[in-house]
Scaffold this motif. Sequence first.
Motif, mmCIF file in Angstrom:
data_model
loop_
_atom_site.group_PDB
_atom_site.id
_atom_site.type_symbol
_atom_site.label_atom_id
_atom_site.label_comp_id
_atom_site.label_asym_id
_atom_site.label_seq_id
_atom_site.Cartn_x
_atom_site.Cartn_y
_atom_site.Cartn_z
ATOM 1 N N ARG A 190 0.271 -1.318 0.336
ATOM 2 C CA ARG A 190 -0.364 -0.153 0.414
ATOM 3 C C ARG A 190 0.719 1.433 -0.160
ATOM 4 O O ARG A 190 0.255 2.642 -0.508
ATOM 5 N N THR B 290 -3.229 5.421 -5.317
ATOM 6 C CA THR B 290 -4.888 5.936 -4.697
ATOM 7 C C THR B 290 -5.049 4.869 -3.188
ATOM 8 O O THR B 290 -3.914 3.460 -3.269
ATOM 9 N N PRO B 291 -5.712 5.686 -2.403
ATOM 10 C CA PRO B 291 -6.170 4.285 -1.255
ATOM 11 C C PRO B 291 -6.560 3.171 -1.815
ATOM 12 O O PRO B 291 -7.237 2.126 -0.860
ATOM 13 N N THR C 244 -6.517 2.234 -8.196
ATOM 14 C CA THR C 244 -4.456 2.017 -8.670
ATOM 15 C C THR C 244 -4.318 0.973 -9.762
ATOM 16 O O THR C 244 -3.231 1.917 -10.280
ATOM 17 N N SER D 77 -2.277 7.892 1.233
ATOM 18 C CA SER D 77 -2.764 7.058 1.383
ATOM 19 C C SER D 77 -2.915 6.079 1.666
ATOM 20 O O SER D 77 -4.046 5.341 2.421
#
Length: 208
Positions: free
Chosen positions: A38, A43-44, A49, A137
């Motif tokens: 991560r 992006t989260p 992503t 993120s």
Amino acid sequence: MIANPSDVRNLLESHYFLFAFLSSLGTLQIAVTGSGIRALWLTPYRRVTRWLGFVCIITGVLFFFGQPLFVDGPWAAGSVQADSTTRAWGVASWDELAGARNVNDIHGGLDGVDQAIWFSLAAIIAFSVSVVFGALSIKANTKELRVDAKLDDDDIDGLAGLVHRSYFSNLPISVRNFRLEARKFWRDGVRSADRWSLIKIISGGSNQ
């Protein structure tokens, strides 16, 4: 207008750098979403992503190979099939698009060394961008990640640590653990190897 080699090189360097950057960034995003790292996500969200990674790669390819159709360069229609020294400055035609970027390095094209330098720089910047966005993120997902007890486990470092921590938070822990492991190896590993030294074995000084 006859293409100037220095102008050709400057143009191709900027185009190649952007192509390498987008391709590296996209490939990295696809890889880290697959492995769950991560700390390098743009992006989260995993799915967003990953799709963003594909978009970066496709955009880079289309931009690099299709740009001669709408950007002036050493590929003017009718001059692409000619020798590099007689390339005219302008927009390429569809028929000559395949050979538009086929410019000899002595006439302004990029040689292997130039490509290696620009690609390395682009890959480093792509990684740096991923680190910065990955930190944001991770911060956005802090509440979700705190549910996992592994988040506060300092024994988890390296790539495994990047699953739950940002690169900036994980780096000090990884460096500290590496130093501890290195000291332990130097202390115990060298001592163990010394017990099996040839001189001690011959002299009967080994404990084994």
